[in-house]
Structure formats: structure tokens, C-alpha cells
Design a protein around this motif. Sequence first.
Motif, PDB file in Angstrom:
ATOM      1  N   LEU A   1       0.850  -1.181   0.000  1.00 23.12           N
ATOM      2  CA  LEU A   1       0.000   0.000   0.000  1.00 23.12           C
ATOM      3  C   LEU A   1       0.884   1.227   0.000  1.00 23.12           C
ATOM      4  N   GLU A   2       0.767   2.051  -1.044  1.00 18.45           N
ATOM      5  CA  GLU A   2       1.593   3.257  -1.155  1.00 18.45           C
ATOM      6  C   GLU A   2       0.698   4.431  -1.504  1.00 18.45           C
ATOM      7  N   GLN A   3       0.604   5.396  -0.583  1.00 21.54           N
ATOM      8  CA  GLN A   3      -0.144   6.627  -0.805  1.00 21.54           C
ATOM      9  C   GLN A   3      -1.549   6.339  -1.340  1.00 21.54           C
ATOM     10  N   ASN A   4      -2.289   5.536  -0.572  1.00 21.54           N
ATOM     11  CA  ASN A   4      -3.663   5.182  -0.919  1.00 21.54           C
ATOM     12  C   ASN A   4      -3.772   4.452  -2.253  1.00 21.54           C
ATOM     13  N   ARG A   5      -2.697   3.817  -2.664  1.00 22.39           N
ATOM     14  CA  ARG A   5      -2.720   2.999  -3.887  1.00 22.39           C
ATOM     15  C   ARG A   5      -2.290   1.587  -3.529  1.00 22.39           C
TER      16      ARG A   5
END
Length: 283
Positions: A47-51
Motif C-alpha cells: 500500500l503506497e499513498q492510498n494505492r
Amino acid sequence: MIDRNKIRQGLEVFTEDNQPLGTIERLQGDEFYVKGRRYPLNALTRLEQNRLFIGGDNYKNYAQSGTENAKIEIVEERLNVEKRGTQVGEVKINKTVTSEQQQIPVELRHEEVNVQERRVAERPLQEGETAFKEGVIRMPLYGEEAVVSKEAIVTGEVEVNKQQRVERQQVVDNVRKEHVEVDRSGARGESATQKYDVNPNGTSYRQDSYSNGETVLREGLEVLSSDGERIGKVKDFGDGKFILSRGMFKGDLEVDQRSIINANDDKVVVNFTKDYLDNLADV
């Protein structure tokens, strides 16, 4: 492993090569749905910056398994007829006045004067008799005259009654109906087009069959749905159909033998899902 609490509806999902897969529509158990297709939560890698990113062996095995189920709604139109009050016509009653001449015979009396002059025997003038005096003698004459008066009298009447009558009409209109054709010619071991048609009570019928070799049925064979779920056993068969026994509480269903896509000595596989069968039984 990503924290389950951080995964929520609305997050965007990308593949490992940064290709957009879609937005999470809902979460259910250990799976999530994107564009109507379900994926396992353990296929999410980071999970990276709401992605969210999906990949790894779990994703590859799932993508290659081909176990995705698709539901297609079949829609048809029905005619609904309602009744409402409206003016369908009117009756006009006109009253006019005319005049006519009438004649009524009547007898009227009147006085007339009859003057007679006659000679009498000569005699001397008596005392008190007037002689040699001029004047006018007036004698009134009486009679009857017609006096006309008018009187309004009722001579008849017009009575108007309204009655309700019922007439039968046929309401005719065009309705649309959806049909689904499934081309199974590319499926392994099958060659034909299956056509489904939904009748007014929601039952689905196969109209064309396929070639899958000779099907041998016997009582007690286990019946599996197209998604691999156990749905019952063969109870009886004949005339191109077989009775599917679903247990004591669910009751039996009659199934067309052309719905069978595979059969051997152990089991029979049909071309509909368990969910479809449950929904059909509830109708």
C-alpha cells in the motif's frame, strides 16, 4: 502482508507493472471486488499513498484458475394496465320556446236598440206630459266582452338517467424481452451454442444441445454445479429429464438432461451455478 484494517472501499488497485486495475467496490470476507470481479486479499502486495498493488503467486494462480463467476441480468417488459376516470362524452338537452296562435270560441252577449215608431189613436195631451221641448234622450246599452289572460301550466317532463356499463377491451402494446446466447464452441470438449430463454415465471430452458458424448445416468449419482458446488443427487430420470434430489428440506427439482455438461461413474456436472439454482427454487 498488508494490514487488513487499511484496506477499504474506494482505494485504487494497480498491478505490479503499474497498470490500473480499478477501484475497490466492496469487501467480503477474505476477498475484494473490482469492476464486479473478486480477488483474494492475500494477493495484495503493498500500500503506497492510498494505492494498492496486486501481484505475486496468489494473484497469478487466481488469474489463471478461471474460477470467476459472472451474473448477467435478463430483463423483459410487462404490460401493466390501470384504470382511471375520464369524460368519454356528453348529452346536451336544449329547451327552446316557440309561439303558436290559438283560437278559442266564446259567446258574448250584448244589448241592442230596436226603435219602432207607430201611430196611436189621437187623444188630448195629458197634464204633466212634456210637449214642444227639445233634448236628447240617452239610453245606455250593455254587453259582454272577451278578457284574455295567460296561465303557465306543466304538461310533461323529461327525465335523464346515467347508468354505468362495463365493456371488455383488449389492450395491445409491444414489449421488449432480452435473450442471452452463450457460445461454448471454444470450451474444451464441447461444440455448440447454448441458448437461454426466460419465460414469464422466470424458468430458464436450454433450446440447443451440445455434443459431449453419450451421457449415462443412474440413481444416486452426485450432481455438481458449474462452479463445483454439490447441489444434490440423481433421484430418478426418463423422457430427457432427471429428478434432482436436494435433500429433505429443499425439495426435488426436475432438470433437463441437456443441461448436463459432463458425467461419469462418480458425478454429474450441470451448466448452472448453485446460486442460480437457489434463486430459481425460491421463485
